[in-house]
Enzyme design. Sequence first.
Site, PDB file in Angstrom:
ATOM      1  N   LYS A 186       0.837  -1.209   0.000  1.00 31.03           N
ATOM      2  CA  LYS A 186       0.000   0.000   0.000  1.00 31.03           C
ATOM      3  C   LYS A 186       0.868   1.253   0.000  1.00 31.03           C
ATOM      4  CE  LYS A 186      -1.901   2.935   2.861  1.00 31.03           C
ATOM      5  NZ  LYS A 186      -2.095   4.081   1.964  1.00 31.03           N
TER       6      LYS A 186
ATOM      7  N   GLU B 197       8.891  15.534  16.369  1.00 29.65           N
ATOM      8  CA  GLU B 197       9.336  15.400  14.979  1.00 29.65           C
ATOM      9  C   GLU B 197       8.531  16.373  14.119  1.00 29.65           C
ATOM     10  OE1 GLU B 197       8.262  11.803  12.810  1.00 29.65           O
ATOM     11  OE2 GLU B 197      10.280  11.710  12.019  1.00 29.65           O
TER      12      GLU B 197
END
Length: 453
Positions: free
Chosen positions: A154, A355
């Site tokens: 995917k 992050e």
Amino acid sequence: MTVSTILNPATEVPIAEIPATDEAGVDAAIQKAATAFESWRAVAPGDRARIMRRFAAVLDDHQEELAWLEVANAGHTIGNARWEAGNVRDVVEYYAGAPERLFGRQIPVPGGVDITFREPLGVVGVIVPWNFPMPIAGWGFAPALAAGNTVVLKPAELTPLTALRIGELALEAGLPEGVLTVVPGKGSVVGQRFVTHPAVRKVVFTGSTEVGKGIMRGCADQVKNLTLELGGKNANIVFADADLEKAAAAAPGGVFDNSGQDCCSRSRLLVQSSIYDDFMAQLEDAVQSFTVADPGSDSAEMGPLISSDHRDAVAAYVAAGEVAFTGSAPDGPGFWFPPTVITPSSISARDFREEIFGPVLSVVRFETEEEAVRIANDTAYGLSGSVFTENLDRAMRVSRAVEAGNISVNSHASVRYWTPFGGYKQSGLGRELGPDAVAAFTEEKNVFLATSE
Ligand code: TAP
């Protein structure tokens, strides 16, 4: 049927319409992969190796096409995109050597002969993020196929184009139908079904730590094999005994490459106090000459961010931080964001802890080696890091002390397909690449044959 409109992030111009697979479509792809597994696992090792080498050759013939597709879909610079397409080819070629070398062991035991076998798992589901669509796909599917598994892959909804093309090239190279099937669509539908479908025997997930934790919980239900490659907040530690010119010249590439959308981005810079002012002056020059431009131009060192939403998320971190200086970025259409350097008020500032996944570097100073290691390790992540020093003892000491899977000394390079790659702590589980990756796509079976006296 839902359709995703794919935009060129450097121009905001639509370049493709890709139908999203629904749950029935995912089940059909998994069933096809399960059927193909029975014959793929039985292909003689030498023949499997030959087909994979042919696949690598076809990828090589299409390197330029794949690279330009990634420039258009993900806004990667053409230099990077060529490397990425070449990396998929190299990884397929490297693991083409594995089927003929998938050795078991003979273990001395009393009363008979004991041997082990490496057997494929079955269908492997590979879930890929948008930041490095080609390499991350290859790191999952190549060793999985080499071990005799079949793969459903995917791609991220935003960046499916190169994966879909690689799926076509696999068929052209002679991989049988169902051995590598690309299934575009949403993570919550396609990716989730890889987790819940009992015929998928392993999930390889690369993406955010938050989604990765959900996948880990889901896999627990069926005690499903899992590799996780998650986020990072990596430290670049520059000591006073470093070659400062080299360290300052390398720092922008270490954090801004791929517009900072890199789990290995060295987004925390730790500079020893005695050289801080000198180093920051050199860094400012290096950041201001970092070329942010049309990703198709040979001189571009950085392109746009992937989407408008992502640009907003990155901008929110910068708005909350203390900006020291920035580079420049083009005006006009495209999801542009300039390279930005922040000096956080403390190591608990959000920009220093979370992050950001954009071109934002947060810089702090430290006094001693012990303090540098303490700051570097004060994070939930542990993917990679860099140490700049000319002192070999210090280089080894600090490399061993930083809790991260990949450390580079006087360099920011983290990925080589010959060497293992993965994270400590909440950066991941398991390792990809390197000589042992194929074993992670096998079960080890032990067989004991009793012998009479
Ligand atoms: P995510 O939002 O976590 O998405 C990653 C992939 O998972 C996409 O294909 C996504 O599909 C799919 N997904 C989303 N929800 C899912 C669910 N509930 N079940 C199954 N699959 C699901 O991450 P991202 O924003 O694309 O990528 C950025 C993150 O990846 C960063 O944190 C970065 O550090 C990490 N990353 C890590 C590494 C390594 S090697 N450690 C490498 C690259 C990136 P859709 O988006 O198509 O819906």
